[in-house]
Scaffold this motif. Structure first.
Motif, PDB file in Angstrom:
ATOM      1  N   GLU B 188       0.822  -1.211   0.000  1.00 32.29           N
ATOM      2  CA  GLU B 188       0.000   0.000   0.000  1.00 32.29           C
ATOM      3  C   GLU B 188       0.854   1.258   0.000  1.00 32.29           C
ATOM      4  OE1 GLU B 188      -2.719  -0.349   3.246  1.00 32.29           O
ATOM      5  OE2 GLU B 188      -4.028  -1.753   2.149  1.00 32.29           O
ATOM      6  N   ARG B 189       1.929   1.208   0.747  1.00 33.01           N
ATOM      7  CA  ARG B 189       2.778   2.391   0.854  1.00 33.01           C
ATOM      8  C   ARG B 189       3.465   2.712  -0.476  1.00 33.01           C
ATOM      9  NH1 ARG B 189       6.256   5.974   1.504  1.00 33.01           N
ATOM     10  NH2 ARG B 189       7.046   6.706   3.511  1.00 33.01           N
ATOM     11  N   PHE B 190       3.923   1.651  -1.192  1.00 34.00           N
ATOM     12  CA  PHE B 190       4.754   1.892  -2.381  1.00 34.00           C
ATOM     13  C   PHE B 190       4.077   1.493  -3.691  1.00 34.00           C
ATOM     14  CE2 PHE B 190       7.774   1.479   1.124  1.00 34.00           C
ATOM     15  CZ  PHE B 190       8.503   2.642   0.955  1.00 34.00           C
ATOM     16  N   GLY B 191       2.907   0.876  -3.600  1.00 34.96           N
ATOM     17  CA  GLY B 191       2.214   0.474  -4.821  1.00 34.96           C
ATOM     18  C   GLY B 191       3.026  -0.485  -5.668  1.00 34.96           C
ATOM     19  N   ALA B 192       3.756  -1.369  -5.025  1.00 32.66           N
ATOM     20  CA  ALA B 192       4.573  -2.337  -5.763  1.00 32.66           C
ATOM     21  C   ALA B 192       4.269  -3.733  -5.250  1.00 32.66           C
ATOM     22  CB  ALA B 192       6.065  -2.030  -5.585  1.00 32.66           C
ATOM     23  N   SER B 193       4.622  -4.728  -6.070  1.00 33.34           N
ATOM     24  CA  SER B 193       4.422  -6.103  -5.628  1.00 33.34           C
ATOM     25  C   SER B 193       5.474  -6.462  -4.583  1.00 33.34           C
ATOM     26  CB  SER B 193       4.490  -7.064  -6.808  1.00 33.34           C
ATOM     27  OG  SER B 193       5.768  -7.021  -7.388  1.00 33.34           O
ATOM     28  N   VAL B 194       5.119  -7.347  -3.679  1.00 28.94           N
ATOM     29  CA  VAL B 194       5.957  -7.676  -2.524  1.00 28.94           C
ATOM     30  C   VAL B 194       6.161  -9.187  -2.449  1.00 28.94           C
ATOM     31  CG1 VAL B 194       6.096  -7.613   0.004  1.00 28.94           C
ATOM     32  CG2 VAL B 194       5.095  -5.678  -1.233  1.00 28.94           C
ATOM     33  N   ILE B 195       7.384  -9.612  -2.228  1.00 32.62           N
ATOM     34  CA  ILE B 195       7.593 -11.010  -1.852  1.00 32.62           C
ATOM     35  C   ILE B 195       8.169 -11.035  -0.444  1.00 32.62           C
ATOM     36  CG2 ILE B 195       7.873 -11.894  -4.203  1.00 32.62           C
ATOM     37  CD1 ILE B 195      10.860 -11.978  -3.787  1.00 32.62           C
ATOM     38  N   VAL B 196       7.736 -11.991   0.334  1.00 33.89           N
ATOM     39  CA  VAL B 196       8.180 -12.120   1.724  1.00 33.89           C
ATOM     40  C   VAL B 196       8.746 -13.524   1.896  1.00 33.89           C
ATOM     41  CG1 VAL B 196       7.473 -12.067   4.157  1.00 33.89           C
ATOM     42  CG2 VAL B 196       6.347 -10.565   2.502  1.00 33.89           C
ATOM     43  N   ASP B 197       9.848 -13.637   2.602  1.00 39.95           N
ATOM     44  CA  ASP B 197      10.340 -14.971   2.968  1.00 39.95           C
ATOM     45  C   ASP B 197      11.201 -14.843   4.215  1.00 39.95           C
ATOM     46  OD1 ASP B 197      10.865 -17.711   2.934  1.00 39.95           O
ATOM     47  OD2 ASP B 197      11.320 -17.741   0.794  1.00 39.95           O
ATOM     48  N   ASN B 198      11.539 -15.976   4.758  1.00 43.80           N
ATOM     49  CA  ASN B 198      12.437 -16.038   5.908  1.00 43.80           C
ATOM     50  C   ASN B 198      13.784 -15.391   5.546  1.00 43.80           C
ATOM     51  OD1 ASN B 198      14.860 -17.898   6.910  1.00 43.80           O
ATOM     52  ND2 ASN B 198      13.358 -17.733   8.542  1.00 43.80           N
ATOM     53  N   ASN B 199      14.328 -14.574   6.464  1.00 44.10           N
ATOM     54  CA  ASN B 199      15.539 -13.831   6.097  1.00 44.10           C
ATOM     55  C   ASN B 199      16.801 -14.703   6.037  1.00 44.10           C
ATOM     56  OD1 ASN B 199      15.745 -14.074   8.846  1.00 44.10           O
ATOM     57  ND2 ASN B 199      15.569 -11.885   9.281  1.00 44.10           N
ATOM     58  N   THR B 200      16.786 -15.846   6.693  1.00 44.76           N
ATOM     59  CA  THR B 200      17.933 -16.748   6.539  1.00 44.76           C
ATOM     60  C   THR B 200      17.947 -17.347   5.128  1.00 44.76           C
ATOM     61  OG1 THR B 200      17.770 -17.279   8.887  1.00 44.76           O
ATOM     62  CG2 THR B 200      19.128 -18.730   7.556  1.00 44.76           C
ATOM     63  N   ARG B 201      16.764 -17.596   4.582  1.00 45.08           N
ATOM     64  CA  ARG B 201      16.699 -18.074   3.196  1.00 45.08           C
ATOM     65  C   ARG B 201      17.222 -17.024   2.227  1.00 45.08           C
ATOM     66  NH1 ARG B 201      10.688 -20.640   3.308  1.00 45.08           N
ATOM     67  NH2 ARG B 201      11.175 -22.329   4.743  1.00 45.08           N
ATOM     68  N   PHE B 202      16.827 -15.784   2.475  1.00 48.93           N
ATOM     69  CA  PHE B 202      17.337 -14.708   1.616  1.00 48.93           C
ATOM     70  C   PHE B 202      18.855 -14.594   1.749  1.00 48.93           C
ATOM     71  CE2 PHE B 202      13.038 -12.328   1.566  1.00 48.93           C
ATOM     72  CZ  PHE B 202      12.726 -12.839   0.319  1.00 48.93           C
ATOM     73  N   ALA B 203      19.353 -14.760   2.986  1.00 46.98           N
ATOM     74  CA  ALA B 203      20.805 -14.697   3.199  1.00 46.98           C
ATOM     75  C   ALA B 203      21.506 -15.797   2.406  1.00 46.98           C
ATOM     76  CB  ALA B 203      21.120 -14.827   4.691  1.00 46.98           C
ATOM     77  N   ALA B 204      20.907 -16.984   2.382  1.00 48.08           N
ATOM     78  CA  ALA B 204      21.494 -18.100   1.630  1.00 48.08           C
ATOM     79  C   ALA B 204      21.543 -17.772   0.141  1.00 48.08           C
ATOM     80  CB  ALA B 204      20.676 -19.370   1.868  1.00 48.08           C
ATOM     81  N   LEU B 205      20.486 -17.183  -0.361  1.00 44.04           N
ATOM     82  CA  LEU B 205      20.465 -16.824  -1.786  1.00 44.04           C
ATOM     83  C   LEU B 205      21.521 -15.762  -2.078  1.00 44.04           C
ATOM     84  CD1 LEU B 205      18.978 -17.350  -4.463  1.00 44.04           C
ATOM     85  CD2 LEU B 205      17.418 -15.498  -3.866  1.00 44.04           C
ATOM     86  N   ALA B 206      21.661 -14.812  -1.161  1.00 38.12           N
ATOM     87  CA  ALA B 206      22.691 -13.781  -1.344  1.00 38.12           C
ATOM     88  C   ALA B 206      24.075 -14.416  -1.375  1.00 38.12           C
ATOM     89  CB  ALA B 206      22.596 -12.740  -0.223  1.00 38.12           C
ATOM     90  N   GLU B 207      24.328 -15.388  -0.492  1.00 40.32           N
ATOM     91  CA  GLU B 207      25.626 -16.071  -0.492  1.00 40.32           C
ATOM     92  C   GLU B 207      25.839 -16.849  -1.800  1.00 40.32           C
ATOM     93  OE1 GLU B 207      28.201 -16.022   1.499  1.00 40.32           O
ATOM     94  OE2 GLU B 207      27.337 -14.721   3.036  1.00 40.32           O
ATOM     95  N   ALA B 208      24.768 -17.446  -2.295  1.00 36.74           N
ATOM     96  CA  ALA B 208      24.876 -18.221  -3.537  1.00 36.74           C
ATOM     97  C   ALA B 208      25.293 -17.326  -4.699  1.00 36.74           C
ATOM     98  CB  ALA B 208      23.544 -18.910  -3.841  1.00 36.74           C
ATOM     99  N   LEU B 209      24.938 -16.048  -4.619  1.00 33.47           N
ATOM    100  CA  LEU B 209      25.228 -15.116  -5.712  1.00 33.47           C
ATOM    101  C   LEU B 209      26.428 -14.233  -5.421  1.00 33.47           C
ATOM    102  CD1 LEU B 209      21.533 -14.008  -6.367  1.00 33.47           C
ATOM    103  CD2 LEU B 209      22.854 -15.668  -7.685  1.00 33.47           C
ATOM    104  N   ALA B 210      27.026 -14.392  -4.227  1.00 31.89           N
ATOM    105  CA  ALA B 210      28.050 -13.432  -3.799  1.00 31.89           C
ATOM    106  C   ALA B 210      29.428 -13.716  -4.377  1.00 31.89           C
ATOM    107  CB  ALA B 210      28.132 -13.404  -2.267  1.00 31.89           C
ATOM    108  N   GLY B 211      29.651 -14.921  -4.846  1.00 33.06           N
ATOM    109  CA  GLY B 211      30.971 -15.255  -5.357  1.00 33.06           C
ATOM    110  C   GLY B 211      31.136 -14.904  -6.818  1.00 33.06           C
ATOM    111  N   ASP B 212      32.285 -15.244  -7.370  1.00 35.26           N
ATOM    112  CA  ASP B 212      32.515 -14.983  -8.782  1.00 35.26           C
ATOM    113  C   ASP B 212      31.613 -15.871  -9.629  1.00 35.26           C
ATOM    114  OD1 ASP B 212      34.385 -13.077  -8.241  1.00 35.26           O
ATOM    115  OD2 ASP B 212      36.030 -14.528  -8.162  1.00 35.26           O
ATOM    116  N   ALA B 213      31.451 -17.119  -9.183  1.00 36.84           N
ATOM    117  CA  ALA B 213      30.542 -18.027  -9.879  1.00 36.84           C
ATOM    118  C   ALA B 213      29.313 -18.232  -9.003  1.00 36.84           C
ATOM    119  CB  ALA B 213      31.224 -19.361 -10.148  1.00 36.84           C
ATOM    120  N   ILE B 214      28.161 -18.327  -9.606  1.00 40.14           N
ATOM    121  CA  ILE B 214      26.933 -18.574  -8.856  1.00 40.14           C
ATOM    122  C   ILE B 214      26.947 -20.010  -8.337  1.00 40.14           C
ATOM    123  CG2 ILE B 214      24.426 -18.846  -9.083  1.00 40.14           C
ATOM    124  CD1 ILE B 214      24.475 -16.532 -11.080  1.00 40.14           C
TER     125      ILE B 214
END
Lengths: 403, 403
Positions: B188-214
């Protein structure tokens, strides 16, 4: 944002699928009518239909000359090949090959099996399979002219290259042989694309699709000469980073326990394989030499061994289930059917490994399918490799032919 | 074979994505040039650009009048809105919110954090986040007019409904609160679509993408007040059948061990959480009250506790890795950085749980990212929800704020 190669392939396959669907739904169409139906450019449609004609999925049935009033070159009308839509599932076990043929509506229209000797090399296995397929084709009047695809299940890790240093015998006879040519042999014989994977993985996929509702997340373990396993996540087989995913049989369950053929100690396989269970029964004084004898015997020592085995198995399954949260945990292999106490006790034990306050625990059950599961799973994998189905699972459940 | 509604949506989004990509790569284009570039019909392109213009993702920049020799209505030229490609990643931890803003090229253009009290309710948390976002926007001249999407990390299982009977405190403060409204508040505040998930899962995805190779297949564990975990398989977060996947902290590692706040006994969390490690150190006579003191101390008892903890952790990670076959196993949390022995010893132990003859063992490493991993992971999930990159669940149509 880059568009990776797979994305290109996805778009192309998505387009192909839309063209096939239009033909499936509407019968014969000209290229112009197809372009209109699917909302793609004429150029794109020309490319797609060229590929589909080449692959035999689509044929030219006539031209629109009869309907045309004006002049100009009559447009060809295309349709699905009536004989198209066949899929071939092949499962090479240690001692037999199983074949199942499905049509475009995913019904299994023919199936059969043929044994070979334990030590049979791949040339013999492949020859045996071809003869079986010829016989099925002859009996059922199937021509295999335009196979949509061939799925082939094999024993041991896949790809073979994932285990270059596996010790002799670690995955049974046949693994060490040059089985990597099996896909080439089938592709050349039938002129169709081939997918190959471990047959326990295919069995897991078949189980995921065998119920009334599809189990998108399923953990599968098979108790046999060895102990194999596989994961289905989001409706797909999990291969792992190097093709080694699913090796539940080699999770350590008895630290410092018996040496496993994989080279580790105390693996689940050293406790829960059929030979390990029979050996444990004999150690307790039960006179059983085979699975049939085990099933018939009323010796309480056997029940005790089965209970203890089930507890070890259940703890391992519960640990994996805690991390991957499947809706179903399936125990396959003949012993699971012959000895229900194994599944019951494993289910109880696995349940205790999970959050006590979660009501929706995974269903721990005996496999529904029997020896044909690998071939049916290979078919399921073929259906799922259709891009729209793979991303948006909705295929009909696979049903085996009535015996 | 039916084409389900989701497949239609996939095709539409695939087309949208191709149009946006063409504009991203080539700058301004007429509709005819877009049709040519992406191989779709003019009719399809008209529909797609109409939607994109309505959503504010694309704007009319000029016409091709200047380049035209002939007569006729000049064609409009379209381009990406320079302000369009923003993504907002938000991570609600137990005691702070972290925000990161990325532009269309995936660069993080702004980030910041703001603490709140441990017991803060969701209204306070959300208000704190909005104030932080306003401040970041003001400082950097960002307008958030056409956000492509918002990713929000939260603590505890997701969806919340997956754990309706979780005991008070099982997932820390905030979990029991009505956090399910957080997506509505942001939408409602931003008029955009939102995805929600557990933040440890998001952290894992960030780590998966953080290196030179995915790292397409990654197992993540975080040692903190509790022990959380997540799986990335095939480049995607694994949610599990009921949203409970990744709970490594609640795998049993000490049968009959200490009671865990989840209600089970001997969970990994009872051994490897920071409070558990500090308590074990004190039991061995080491005078440490905090992580900083633990890191500074040279007491050999502490090293011993860390080694023993690492062995328990390594066995659990090795068991899971045998089944999932990840390419990387990442240990997160401040203690993993402060006490390298923990990661080293866990890596050794995990390695012994895997096939001895496999050379390509997973890399067991300390997390690369720090406290901002959840917000970065939420951004990564947004990028991946682009249909060509992944089929992450349900990105709703992008909406612009009303003018």
């Amino acid at each position: 944002m880059r568009m990776p190669g797979e994305a290109h392939a996805l778009v192309r396959q998505t387009h192909q699928e839309r063209v096939l669907r239009a033909l499936r739904e509407r019968g014969s169409l000209s290229r112009g009518e197809i372009a209109e139906a699917v909302g793609l450019s004429r150029t794109t449609i020309s490319e797609i239909t060229r590929d589909l004609l080449r692959d035999g999925a689509v044929v030219v049935v006539d031209t629109d000359a009869a309907q045309r009033a004006g002049s100009g070159r009559p447009a060809e009308r295309l349709a699905l090949d009536p004989d198209s839509g066949q899929f071939l599932g092949v499962d090479f076990g240690h001692r037999r090959v199983h074949v199942a043929v499905a049509d475009a509506s995913h019904d299994v229209v023919a199936s059969g099996r043929q044994t070979y000797s334990d030590g049979a090399g791949w040339p013999e296995r492949i020859t045996t399979a071809f003869a079986l397929i010829d016989r099925l084709g002859h009996d059922r009047g199937l021509h295999f002219r335009a196979l949509h695809g061939i799925g082939i299940g094999v024993t041991g890790p896949h790809p073979r290259s994932s285990a270059p240093h596996a010790p002799e015998g670690a995955f049974g006879p046949g693994f060490a042989a040059a089985r990597d040519d099996v896909d080439v042999a089938f592709a050349e014989r039938f002129g169709a694309s081939v997918i190959v994977d471990n047959n326990t993985r295919f069995a897991a996929l078949a189980e995921a699709l065998a119920g009334d509702a599809i189990a998108e997340n399923l953990l599968y373990v098979r108790l046999s000469d060895g102990v194999g396993g596989a994961l289905v996540i989001g409706g797909r087989i999990v291969p792992g980073a190097t093709g080694l995913a699913g090796e539940l049989g080699h999770v350590t369950v008895v630290p410092g326990g018996a040496r496993c053929r994989c080279g580790k100690d105390g693996c689940l396989e050293t406790v829960a394989s059929v030979p390990a269970i029979l050996a444990a029964c004999r150690e307790r004084g039960a006179d059983v030499g085979s699975l049939d004898e085990l099933a018939r015997s009323r010796d309480p020592a056997i029940v005790q061994v089965l209970r203890e085995t089930a507890e070890v198995l259940g703890r391992a399954l519960g640990t994996i289930a805690m991390v991957f949260n499947p809706s179903e945990v399936v125990i396959g292999g003949e012993i699971a059917r012959l000895a229900p106490v194994l599944v019951e006790r494993a289910a109880e034990t696995a349940g205790r490994e999970l959050f006590p306050w979660v009501a929706a625990k995974p269903l721990v059950r005996c496999a529904r399918l029997a020896d044909d599961d690998g071939a049916l799973g290979a078919l399921a994998a073929l259906f799922r490799s259709s891009p729209l189905l793979a991303d948006h699972p909705e295929p009909a459940p696979i049903r085996a032919l009535p015996a």
